[in-house]
Structure formats: structure tokens, C-alpha cells
Design a protein around this motif. Structure first.
Motif, short mmCIF file in Angstrom:
data_model
loop_
_atom_site.label_atom_id
_atom_site.label_comp_id
_atom_site.label_asym_id
_atom_site.label_seq_id
_atom_site.Cartn_x
_atom_site.Cartn_y
_atom_site.Cartn_z
N ILE A 1 0.86 -1.18 0.00
CA ILE A 1 0.00 0.00 0.00
C ILE A 1 0.90 1.23 0.00
N ASP A 2 0.92 1.95 -1.11
CA ASP A 2 1.78 3.13 -1.23
C ASP A 2 1.02 4.21 -1.98
N PRO A 3 0.38 5.16 -1.26
CA PRO A 3 -0.39 6.21 -1.94
C PRO A 3 0.45 7.11 -2.82
N GLU A 4 1.77 7.13 -2.63
CA GLU A 4 2.61 7.99 -3.45
C GLU A 4 3.04 7.31 -4.74
N ALA A 5 2.78 6.02 -4.87
CA ALA A 5 3.15 5.31 -6.10
C ALA A 5 2.17 5.65 -7.21
N LYS A 6 2.58 5.40 -8.43
CA LYS A 6 1.68 5.61 -9.57
C LYS A 6 0.48 4.68 -9.43
N GLN A 7 -0.69 5.23 -9.75
CA GLN A 7 -1.93 4.49 -9.56
C GLN A 7 -2.60 4.22 -10.91
N LEU A 8 -3.44 3.19 -10.91
CA LEU A 8 -4.21 2.83 -12.10
C LEU A 8 -5.68 2.71 -11.72
N LEU A 9 -6.55 3.02 -12.66
CA LEU A 9 -7.97 2.72 -12.53
C LEU A 9 -8.28 1.62 -13.53
N VAL A 10 -8.59 0.44 -13.01
CA VAL A 10 -8.86 -0.72 -13.87
C VAL A 10 -10.37 -0.97 -13.86
N LEU A 11 -10.97 -0.88 -15.03
CA LEU A 11 -12.40 -1.13 -15.18
C LEU A 11 -12.57 -2.59 -15.60
N LEU A 12 -13.09 -3.41 -14.69
CA LEU A 12 -13.29 -4.83 -14.95
C LEU A 12 -14.72 -5.07 -15.41
N TYR A 13 -14.88 -6.00 -16.36
CA TYR A 13 -16.23 -6.30 -16.85
C TYR A 13 -16.25 -7.68 -17.51
N PRO A 14 -17.40 -8.35 -17.50
CA PRO A 14 -17.53 -9.61 -18.24
C PRO A 14 -17.68 -9.31 -19.73
N THR A 15 -16.87 -9.91 -20.55
CA THR A 15 -16.86 -9.58 -21.97
C THR A 15 -18.13 -10.00 -22.70
N ASP A 16 -18.93 -10.89 -22.12
CA ASP A 16 -20.17 -11.29 -22.79
C ASP A 16 -21.33 -10.39 -22.42
N GLN A 17 -21.08 -9.35 -21.61
CA GLN A 17 -22.17 -8.45 -21.22
C GLN A 17 -21.86 -6.99 -21.52
N VAL A 18 -20.62 -6.65 -21.76
CA VAL A 18 -20.22 -5.26 -22.00
C VAL A 18 -19.49 -5.18 -23.33
N GLN A 19 -19.87 -4.21 -24.14
CA GLN A 19 -19.20 -4.00 -25.42
C GLN A 19 -17.93 -3.19 -25.18
N SER A 20 -16.79 -3.85 -25.35
CA SER A 20 -15.51 -3.25 -24.97
C SER A 20 -15.20 -1.98 -25.76
N ASN A 21 -15.48 -1.97 -27.06
CA ASN A 21 -15.17 -0.80 -27.87
C ASN A 21 -16.04 0.40 -27.49
N LEU A 22 -17.29 0.14 -27.12
CA LEU A 22 -18.16 1.24 -26.70
C LEU A 22 -17.69 1.80 -25.36
N LEU A 23 -17.26 0.94 -24.45
CA LEU A 23 -16.74 1.42 -23.17
C LEU A 23 -15.47 2.25 -23.39
N LEU A 24 -14.59 1.81 -24.26
CA LEU A 24 -13.37 2.55 -24.56
C LEU A 24 -13.71 3.93 -25.12
N TYR A 25 -14.69 3.99 -26.01
CA TYR A 25 -15.09 5.27 -26.60
C TYR A 25 -15.66 6.21 -25.54
N ASP A 26 -16.51 5.69 -24.66
CA ASP A 26 -17.14 6.54 -23.65
C ASP A 26 -16.11 7.11 -22.67
N VAL A 27 -15.16 6.28 -22.24
CA VAL A 27 -14.14 6.75 -21.31
C VAL A 27 -13.22 7.77 -21.99
N ALA A 28 -12.86 7.51 -23.24
CA ALA A 28 -12.01 8.46 -23.96
C ALA A 28 -12.71 9.80 -24.15
#
Length: 477
Positions: free
Chosen positions: A280-307
Motif C-alpha cells: 500500500i503506497d499512496p505515493e506510487a503511480k496508480q491505475l484505474l482498472v475497469l473490470l467487466y464480463p466480456t459477454d455483457q459489455v461491449q468493450s469498444n463502446l466502453l473505450l469510446y465513452d471513457v475516452a
């Protein structure tokens, strides 16, 4: 004496020519003639392409049939010129009565007649389908004389039915899952999401401990829908069963969170909970990982919305987006946070943006870059990360409980003025903003995996399934 010798020489010459294959030979084409054969500016180029053999004529006819059919489809779908499309379809039917496109021609002629209000013509083509192709997908659907009325309301009805079926699967009501599949086959056999119903239908047999029916449904799905996005998963499971692997029945309970067990690697990487070391290091570089089941979420649409959200909300700061897939587990990784303070600010802006709402199947996970790299290199799973933080975090994520997130304090610049909502406040690296570092031996902080509020919207079509970690699929023991 001289005559005899001359006659003998002539005979010998004729014999020599016949032996060498030069008698009555066709002269070789000149370089100029060869050039004409290959130059579309000369008639010889086209005369040479005229089919002469039976095989060439058959191939030519197939090309003409395909061209006429495609021309009719373009006129119907792209230009919406129904009379012109009908002319091309009729021309194909007249010139080639036994063409392979008859069923599709009948169906397209039926649709055009319905849209134009020509009831008699629509019924004519419906009867042709029932007579000539009774067991086809169109023939089965058109046994209902009110097929077109059902077709108009199909999208809304089938979407509601799928949502109810998915909830029934999660609640272990497998009987309802099987019945929903039967209802779809009876009422909407040509539905675009029929493979998803078949997939749930097959999975329900797993906890019922009926592997043979599970295999049969998957084989039927691959036969009917070989090009669907979910086909690679079904194919991988059938391959695993053929290799003697046993299906994991989940202790007679449908696997609500089966994707969390997915290993971020392959079978050649052996891992255990003790071999992974997280920090646990709050000063380290952080990532936001969006996890999802690929049979329920359209990955390209999610990428477009976040971008689009990043571009419209942050002017100064740039973020990198990266997609990863491991079996049914899909990930969209947002990079560019120098510390926990910046990531907290990003999450706050995201939650306060009305125009951006994550799909309810997406789980946002905050994790430091070193911890994420440790997961990837060791082939671990997110379940191991959840257990390291706190077992309660894993439970909260699984149950999709919405927790109230405390409002983060306003950041101020050097002049004491609040910064804009989008721009992430800069730090000099000597402090970590308003984040309180826990004292040693204090309780480990819970990860911020607060799902955003669910919305009622149609589920997107199934995404593509890139090659992932099929060997670590939690469906198998």
C-alpha cells in the motif's frame, strides 16, 4: 540412283519431324500478341476471359448470381429503392431459378411488400418460404401469420426477457432459464441475441450436473451461430471437455462472480496467495482498472465513452487507455495518475459528471501500478488482490452494493483558489495531498471499488473475444 537417294532423304526428314513433335505445330504467339492478352485496352484481353470449359461456365454463373443478389441487397438496404431491388431479384430468379439465394430473396421480397403495404404479395412470399424452406429459420418463424407484428415488438420484448433470464440464472432458478430459452426459440428464433440465451441455457446445466446436455447445447450453438462473438468461449470449453477436464459445478450454485477467479496469465505460470506480495503506497503511480464480463459489455463502446469523458473533462492532463482480455474477464486500464490524490480527484469528477455513467456490469478497481504488474507477472487473479486488501471488499464487489462515497475536500492552488473540476491538482511529490497514510499495524484500507449507479438501458451486443487465458477458465476444475 540419285532419285532413290532424294526420296530416302525426304522420308527420313519427315520421320525426324514427327519424332520431334514439330509436324503441324501451332506457332508460338509473338510478344505483341502476348502484350495484347494482358492489356485491357485490346479486345484480346476480354476474349481470352470468355469461359469455354464446363467448369469455367459454372464459375461464371456463380459470379453473376452473387452480383445480382448483392445488387438487390444494396438497392434495398442502402438506397431503399424497393422497385429497383425487386427488378434485380426477379432477374436473378428468372435467369437462375435454382440459385442458392432463393430463401433470402423470398424473405427480402416479403419485407419490402410489408413495408409498402402490399399484403397479398407479402403473403405470397411467406407461403413460398413455408413451402420450399419449411425447416429454415425463416420458415420456422413465419409459421405464425402475425410474424411481422411480433417482429416490430421483438427488440423490446426479447431484451426484457433476457434481463429476466439473466437474473433467474444468478438466482439459481435454472428452470426459468430453460423455459426462457424455449420461449425464445418459439417466438423469436431469429433474434440477434439468441446465442446469449443458448449460452445461459448451457451454463444452467453445469450446476445441474448434466455435462452431456451442456456439451450438446454448446455444439448446437456453434453449428447455428459459428460467427457469433461468444463462439470462441464455447469452442474453448468443448475443447477442454474433450481433453477430459471436468466442469466445476460451483457447489451447485451458479457462478455470479466467476470472472474474478480468472488468472491473468496461462497454465504455465503457477501461483499461490503466498507468492504474491502487495504493498500500500499512496505515493506510487496508480491505475484505474475497469473490470467487466466480456459477454455483457461491449468493450469498444466502453473505450469510446471513457475516452470522450477524458477529453471533455480534463484539459491539461492526458490519460492512456489500454485494453486487456483474459477469457471472460475484460479490462480497460486508465493510466496517468502520479499518486492516489490524483486518482481520487479523477473518480470524483467521474461521479459528478451527469453525462457519463458506467454500465452496471463494470467494476472500477483502484490499484497501484506495482501491484498490478505483480498480478500480471505472477499470473494471479483479482480475487487474490481482494483477499489481500480485505475479504469484505471482495464481498461488496460481488454483491454490487452501492456505498456512499464521502465528498472529497476541495483542492486549492497556491493562491488559495479552488482548481477547476477537470484539471487534476499538481503535487510536488513531497506530500500526498489530503490522503492520510495509515499507521503501522492499522487495519488495511479497503479498495475503492464503489460501482456507479446502475441504469436501465439495453445491453449492448456481445463483443469480440480475443485469445485469453482459456486454460485458467474457472468453469473447469
Amino acid at each position: 540412283m540419285s532419285d532413290f537417294n532424294n526420296d530416302g532423304n525426304e522420308n527420313d526428314m519427315d520421320t525426324e519431324l514427327e519424332e520431334n513433335g514439330q509436324a503441324d505445330s501451332i506457332p508460338e504467339p509473338s510478344q505483341e500478341e502476348i502484350a495484347r492478352y494482358e492489356d485491357p485496352h485490346y479486345p484480346e484481353y476480354y476474349l481470352r476471359q470468355i469461359p469455354t470449359t464446363e467448369a469455367e461456365i459454372l464459375t461464371s454463373n456463380e459470379i453473376i448470381q452473387e452480383g445480382l443478389y448483392n445488387m438487390g441487397i444494396i438497392l434495398k438496404d442502402d438506397l431503399e429503392d424497393y422497385p429497383a431491388a425487386a427488378i434485380e431479384f426477379d432477374r436473378l430468379q428468372t435467369q437462375y431459378p435454382d440459385n442458392v439465394y432463393r430463401l433470402d430473396i423470398y424473405y427480402n421480397m416479403y419485407l419490402m411488400a410489408v413495408r409498402d403495404g402490399r399484403t397479398a404479395d407479402a403473403e405470397k412470399y411467406r407461403q413460398l418460404i413455408l413451402k420450399e424452406f419449411p425447416e429454415s429459420k425463416y420458415g420456422i418463424a413465419m409459421r405464425d401469420p402475425h410474424y411481422i407484428e411480433r417482429l416490430k415488438s421483438m427488440d423490446e420484448d426479447q431484451q426484457k426477457l433476457y434481463e429476466a433470464t439473466y437474473e433467474a440464472y444468478l438466482d439459481n432458478r435454472n428452470g426459468e432459464v430453460h423455459k426462457a430459452y424455449s420461449d425464445m426459440m418459439e417466438n423469436y428464433p431469429m433474434s440477434k441475441i439468441m446465442p446469449k440465451f443458448m449460452f445461459l441455457h448451457a451454463l444452467a446445466y453445469v450446476t445441474e450436473r448434466q455435462p452431456e446436455k451442456f456439451n450438446n447445447v454448446l455444439r448446437d450453438m456453434l453449428k447455428r451461430y459459428p460467427d457469433t462473438d461468444i463462439a470462441p468461449i464455447a469452442s474453448a470449453w468443448l475443447k477442454g471437455m474433450a481433453q477430459g477436464r471436468k466442469i466445476n459445478d460451483g457447489n451447485a450454485s451458479n457462478l455470479r462472480g466467476m470472472i474474478w477467479d480468472t488468472k491473468l496469465g496461462n497454465d504455465s505460470i503457477a501461483t499461490s496467495a503466498d507468492s504474491l506480495i502487495f504493498t500500500i503506497d499512496p505515493e506510487a503511480k496508480q491505475l484505474l482498472v475497469l473490470l467487466y464480463p466480456t459477454d455483457q459489455v461491449q468493450s469498444n463502446l466502453l473505450l469510446y465513452d471513457v475516452a470522450r469523458f477524458n477529453f471533455s473533462s480534463f484539459v491539461v492532463k492526458d490519460f492512456d487507455l489500454e485494453q486487456m482480455n483474459f477469457g471472460r474477464l475484460g479490462m480497460l486500464i486508465v493510466r496517468g495518475f502520479d499518486n492516489q490524490n490524483e486518482l481520487d480527484h479523477y473518480r470524483k469528477v467521474m461521479s459528478q459528471t451527469p453525462s457519463f455513467i458506467l454500465p452496471r456490469q463494470v467494476r472500477p478497481i483502484e490499484i497501484s501500478a506495482p501491484n498490478f504488474e505483480a498480478l500480471l507477472k505472477s499470473g494471479g487473479s483479482f480475487e487474490q488482490y481482494f483477499q489481500f486488501i480485505d475479504d469484505k471488499s471482495y464481498t461488496d464487489t460481488e454483491e454490487n452494493t452501492l456505498q456512499e462515497e464521502p465528498e472529497a475536500p476541495k483542492h486549492q492552488d497556491e493562491a488559495g483558489q479552488p482548481t477547476s473540476q477537470g484539471d487534476i491538482p499538481q503535487t510536488d511529490g513531497s506530500s500526498i495531498g489530503n490522503i492520510t497514510v495509515p499507521e503501522p499495524k492499522a487495519k488495511k484500507p479497503e479498495p475503492k471499488v464503489t460501482p456507479l449507479a446502475p441504469i436501465k438501458e439495453p445491453l449492448p451486443p456481445m463483443p469480440e473475444y480475443p485469445a485469453g487465458s482459456e486454460g485458467d477458465d474457472p468453469l473447469f476444475d
